[in-house]
Design an enzyme around this catalytic site. Structure first.
Site, PDB file in Angstrom:
ATOM      1  N   LYS A 124      49.947  80.501  11.330  1.00 35.17           N
ATOM      2  CA  LYS A 124      50.938  81.432  10.539  1.00 35.17           C
ATOM      3  C   LYS A 124      50.552  82.807  10.585  1.00 35.17           C
ATOM      4  O   LYS A 124      48.960  83.165  10.760  1.00 35.17           O
ATOM      5  CB  LYS A 124      50.942  80.859   9.221  1.00 35.17           C
ATOM      6  CG  LYS A 124      52.275  81.204   8.454  1.00 35.17           C
ATOM      7  CD  LYS A 124      53.354  80.533   8.656  1.00 35.17           C
ATOM      8  CE  LYS A 124      54.721  80.826   8.230  1.00 35.17           C
ATOM      9  NZ  LYS A 124      55.731  79.820   8.406  1.00 35.17           N
ATOM     10  N   ASP A 164      59.953  83.415  10.421  1.00 32.61           N
ATOM     11  CA  ASP A 164      59.720  82.899   8.908  1.00 32.61           C
ATOM     12  C   ASP A 164      60.634  84.127   8.276  1.00 32.61           C
ATOM     13  O   ASP A 164      61.454  84.842   8.833  1.00 32.61           O
ATOM     14  CB  ASP A 164      58.377  82.772   8.704  1.00 32.61           C
ATOM     15  CG  ASP A 164      58.348  82.065   7.287  1.00 32.61           C
ATOM     16  OD1 ASP A 164      58.400  80.742   7.243  1.00 32.61           O
ATOM     17  OD2 ASP A 164      58.038  82.622   6.207  1.00 32.61           O
TER      18      ASP A 164
HETATM   19  P1  NDP Z   1      64.946  84.596   5.619  1.00 37.56           P
HETATM   20  O1  NDP Z   1      64.249  85.731   5.763  1.00 37.56           O
HETATM   21  O2  NDP Z   1      65.896  84.459   6.395  1.00 37.56           O
HETATM   22  O3  NDP Z   1      65.628  84.520   4.101  1.00 37.56           O
HETATM   23  C1  NDP Z   1      64.897  84.238   3.023  1.00 37.56           C
HETATM   24  C2  NDP Z   1      65.557  84.804   1.860  1.00 37.56           C
HETATM   25  O4  NDP Z   1      65.033  84.388   0.520  1.00 37.56           O
HETATM   26  C3  NDP Z   1      65.450  86.162   1.895  1.00 37.56           C
HETATM   27  O5  NDP Z   1      66.983  86.619   1.509  1.00 37.56           O
HETATM   28  C4  NDP Z   1      64.718  86.734   0.803  1.00 37.56           C
HETATM   29  O6  NDP Z   1      65.132  87.658  -0.099  1.00 37.56           O
HETATM   30  C5  NDP Z   1      65.178  85.596  -0.311  1.00 37.56           C
HETATM   31  N1  NDP Z   1      64.270  85.504  -1.326  1.00 37.56           N
HETATM   32  C6  NDP Z   1      62.920  85.601  -1.304  1.00 37.56           C
HETATM   33  N2  NDP Z   1      62.465  85.291  -2.325  1.00 37.56           N
HETATM   34  C7  NDP Z   1      63.484  84.839  -3.425  1.00 37.56           C
HETATM   35  C8  NDP Z   1      63.529  84.434  -4.701  1.00 37.56           C
HETATM   36  N3  NDP Z   1      62.592  84.217  -5.315  1.00 37.56           N
HETATM   37  N4  NDP Z   1      64.852  83.766  -4.896  1.00 37.56           N
HETATM   38  C9  NDP Z   1      65.687  83.794  -4.218  1.00 37.56           C
HETATM   39  N5  NDP Z   1      65.704  84.392  -2.799  1.00 37.56           N
HETATM   40  C10 NDP Z   1      64.428  84.893  -2.561  1.00 37.56           C
HETATM   41  O7  NDP Z   1      63.859  83.335   5.775  1.00 37.56           O
HETATM   42  P2  NDP Z   1      64.033  81.803   5.894  1.00 37.56           P
HETATM   43  O8  NDP Z   1      65.362  81.343   5.592  1.00 37.56           O
HETATM   44  O9  NDP Z   1      63.866  81.748   7.445  1.00 37.56           O
HETATM   45  O10 NDP Z   1      62.896  81.214   5.099  1.00 37.56           O
HETATM   46  C11 NDP Z   1      63.115  80.679   3.949  1.00 37.56           C
HETATM   47  C12 NDP Z   1      62.032  79.715   3.643  1.00 37.56           C
HETATM   48  O11 NDP Z   1      62.223  78.618   4.283  1.00 37.56           O
HETATM   49  C13 NDP Z   1      60.730  80.202   3.533  1.00 37.56           C
HETATM   50  O12 NDP Z   1      60.045  79.699   2.383  1.00 37.56           O
HETATM   51  C14 NDP Z   1      59.989  79.770   5.060  1.00 37.56           C
HETATM   52  O13 NDP Z   1      58.752  79.899   5.002  1.00 37.56           O
HETATM   53  C15 NDP Z   1      60.907  78.473   5.056  1.00 37.56           C
HETATM   54  N6  NDP Z   1      60.845  77.916   6.342  1.00 37.56           N
HETATM   55  C16 NDP Z   1      61.590  78.548   7.235  1.00 37.56           C
HETATM   56  C17 NDP Z   1      61.695  78.179   8.650  1.00 37.56           C
HETATM   57  C18 NDP Z   1      62.189  78.721   9.723  1.00 37.56           C
HETATM   58  O14 NDP Z   1      62.489  78.275  10.971  1.00 37.56           O
HETATM   59  N7  NDP Z   1      62.893  80.113   9.525  1.00 37.56           N
HETATM   60  C19 NDP Z   1      61.166  76.833   8.930  1.00 37.56           C
HETATM   61  C20 NDP Z   1      60.465  76.029   7.833  1.00 37.56           C
HETATM   62  C21 NDP Z   1      60.717  76.685   6.668  1.00 37.56           C
HETATM   63  P3  NDP Z   1      63.777  88.891  -0.190  1.00 37.56           P
HETATM   64  O15 NDP Z   1      63.190  89.281   1.311  1.00 37.56           O
HETATM   65  O16 NDP Z   1      64.493  90.264  -0.488  1.00 37.56           O
HETATM   66  O17 NDP Z   1      62.822  88.640  -0.988  1.00 37.56           O
HETATM   67  O1  2IT Z   2      57.523  77.375   8.245  1.00 39.01           O
HETATM   68  C1  2IT Z   2      57.666  77.036   9.441  1.00 39.01           C
HETATM   69  O2  2IT Z   2      57.869  75.752   9.749  1.00 39.01           O
HETATM   70  C2  2IT Z   2      58.490  77.987  10.442  1.00 39.01           C
HETATM   71  N1  2IT Z   2      58.541  79.196   9.972  1.00 39.01           N
HETATM   72  C3  2IT Z   2      58.864  77.948  11.689  1.00 39.01           C
HETATM   73  C4  2IT Z   2      57.634  77.764  12.620  1.00 39.01           C
HETATM   74  C5  2IT Z   2      57.817  77.787  13.927  1.00 39.01           C
HETATM   75  O3  2IT Z   2      57.080  77.915  14.858  1.00 39.01           O
HETATM   76  O4  2IT Z   2      59.200  77.277  14.442  1.00 39.01           O
END
Ligand code: NDP
Ligand code: 2IT
Length: 444
Positions: A124, A164
């Site tokens: 990461k 992420d």
């Molecule tokens: P994004 O950046 O697309 O969205 C995250 C959103 O959540 C942002 O709008 C952020 O706003 C908001 N956010 C942050 N903190 C809070 C909070 N306390 N309450 C409500 N909203 C909040 O990220 P992703 O959708 O990609 O990621 C979301 C989660 O999923 C993370 O935990 C990530 O690690 C996980 N994840 C993502 C993957 C991927 O492929 N993208 C894969 C697996 C897991 P702000 O920036 O203003 O805080």
């Molecule tokens: O938390 C996660 O699994 C991710 N943000 C996706 C990682 C990836 O390599 O696609």
């Protein structure tokens, strides 16, 4: 050695890293008995080695804003464990990023990637850069500056970053552009690439789709499905967006989404054009959900979290530790029957205990959100073959992988009373594969 002694040594070696300690404790508690029963693991100090990242890179990221002012951020890449494949995991750009956060995410990624059945190690990275309010040119300048250092540490057979929080298709494009220029090489060094230049269909939706496929398997164990269920979602990013699409497709109704400013409740369900609107909202770089309430005339709850609402299923898709004990109590009291983590470690240990004590379905992110990285693995396969699969083909493989992860959780997590402890199941299944690979490769 006892668990307490082991954890005391991990805490002493990693001071001021609470998120990392939290993630380690959960895994160690799950695998402790297996570890004690396997002298080979102990002789090889697998547990001591598996909690230590193989390599951590930190670097300076200087960049220039639109007013010609110079800024300095800190960049990181944590190459946690490469025993079963190249390091693989996302990059997070968010002001809250610390080494503790990235070590916890890298550690989780090791077991998650193992569960996917694909050959990927765990890593990461990211930066404390805040994309909020930045212009497109500033985002590009930052991404280029970040890659000017990261490029020497990654490669398609070494370490393959992805997105992420704060890193989506646009950022991957800028990062890839600089890598390609510096290396003079077009390879699958990043995943989440644009569809026209090596990306995989379905990757943008994959984490959310996968999470819903996994939750569907959980519901199946209770003889039910998403049809007619109300679903509370948090976040409004990449993951929440994909989840909302798939839930709607399966006949469920998404009633909440949230941002750092609060949450909205839409009793008609967030579907169709409203889901597309989420994307537009994210593209503004402002990270607020309140405009949704104004656009569709629904209620907005400033500064609150959605877990106070009644819902059959809850999918936390925002960030770590966003769902706490009082939230878990609310959900259970309101009849919620299933919680699956779209985000990484969104439920606190106390919240997890509450769900498990209430005997409701609960699955950790390393199982439930593995569809994102699994589809990244499928993108890597397509890049290696220099081919691309149809959306149906990728989606079918993703679905199969999520069912298989669920099977592994049941195999290793089913208790004598029939309750499925998905935490133990996921940790044990993920651990065994990596531990065995480490044993077979010797002390490295
Ligand atoms: P994004 O950046 O697309 O969205 C995250 C959103 O959540 C942002 O709008 C952020 O706003 C908001 N956010 C942050 N903190 C809070 C909070 N306390 N309450 C409500 N909203 C909040 O990220 P992703 O959708 O990609 O990621 C979301 C989660 O999923 C993370 O935990 C990530 O690690 C996980 N994840 C993502 C993957 C991927 O492929 N993208 C894969 C697996 C897991 P702000 O920036 O203003 O805080
Ligand atoms: O938390 C996660 O699994 C991710 N943000 C996706 C990682 C990836 O390599 O696609």
């Amino acid at each position: 050695m006892t668990i307490r002694e082991f954890m005391a040594s991990v805490e002493a070696r990693n001071p001021a890293q609470p998120e990392f300690i939290q993630a380690v404790r959960e895994v160690v508690e799950s695998v402790w008995d297996i570890y004690q029963d396997n002298p080979v693991y102990q002789e090889n100090s697998i547990l001591e080695r598996i909690v230590e990242p193989e390599r951590i890179i930190t670097f300076r990221v200087p960049w220039i804003d639109d007013d010609s002012k110079v800024h300095v951020n800190r960049g990181y890449r944590v190459e946690f464990n490469g025993a079963i494949g190249p390091y693989k995991g996302g990059l997070r750009f968010h002001p809250s990023v610390t080494l503790s956060i990235l070590k916890f995410l890298g550690f989780e990624q090791v077991f998650k990637n193992s569960l996917t059945t694909l050959p990927m190690g765990g890593g990461k990275g990211g930066s404390d850069f805040n994309p909020k309010g930045k212009s497109d040119r500033e985002i590009m300048a930052f991404c280029h500056a970040f890659m000017q250092e990261l490029f020497r540490h990654i490669g398609p057979n070494t370490d393959v970053p992805a997105g992420d929080i704060g890193v989506g298709g646009r950022e991957i494009g800028y990062l890839f552009g600089m890598y390609r220029k510096l290396r003079n090489e077009f390879t699958g060094v990043l995943t989440g690439k644009g569809i026209k230049w090596g990306g995989s269909l379905v990757r943008p939706e994959a984490t959310g789709f996968g999470c819903v496929y996994f939750a569907e398997e959980m519901l199946k164990t209770k003889g039910t499905n998403f049809n007619g269920k109300t679903v509370a979602l948090s976040g409004f990013g990449n993951v929440a967006w994909g989840a909302a699409q798939k839930i709607t497709e399966l006949g469920g109704k998404v009633v909440t989404i949230s941002g750092p400013d609060g949450y909205i409740y839409d009793s008609d369900g967030i579907s169709g054009e409203k889901i597309d609107y989420l994307l537009e909202l994210r593209a503004t770089n402002n990270d607020v959900v309140q405009p949704y309430a104004e656009e569709f005339d629904v209620e907005f709850f400033p500064g609150k979290r959605p877990w106070e609402q009644k819902a059959d299923v809850a999918l936390p898709c925002a960030c770590e530790n966003e769902l706490r004990e009082e939230d878990a109590n609310n959900l259970v009291a309101n009849g919620c029957m299933c919680v699956a983590e779209g985000a990484n470690m969104p439920c606190t240990p106390e919240a997890i205990e509450t769900f498990q004590n209430a005997r409701i379905l609960y699955a950790p992110g390393k199982a439930a959100n593995a569809g994102g990285v699994a589809t990244s693995g499928l993108e890597m396969s397509q890049n290696s073959m220099r081919m691309s699969w149809s959306a149906e083909e990728v989606d079918e493989k993703l679905h199969r992988i999520m069912v298989e992860i669920h099977n592994q959780c049941v195999e290793h997590g089913k208790k004598t009373d029939g309750y499925i402890d998905y935490v133990h199941g996921a940790n044990i299944a993920g651990f065994i594969k990596v531990a065995d690979a480490m044993v077979e490769q010797g002390v490295v």
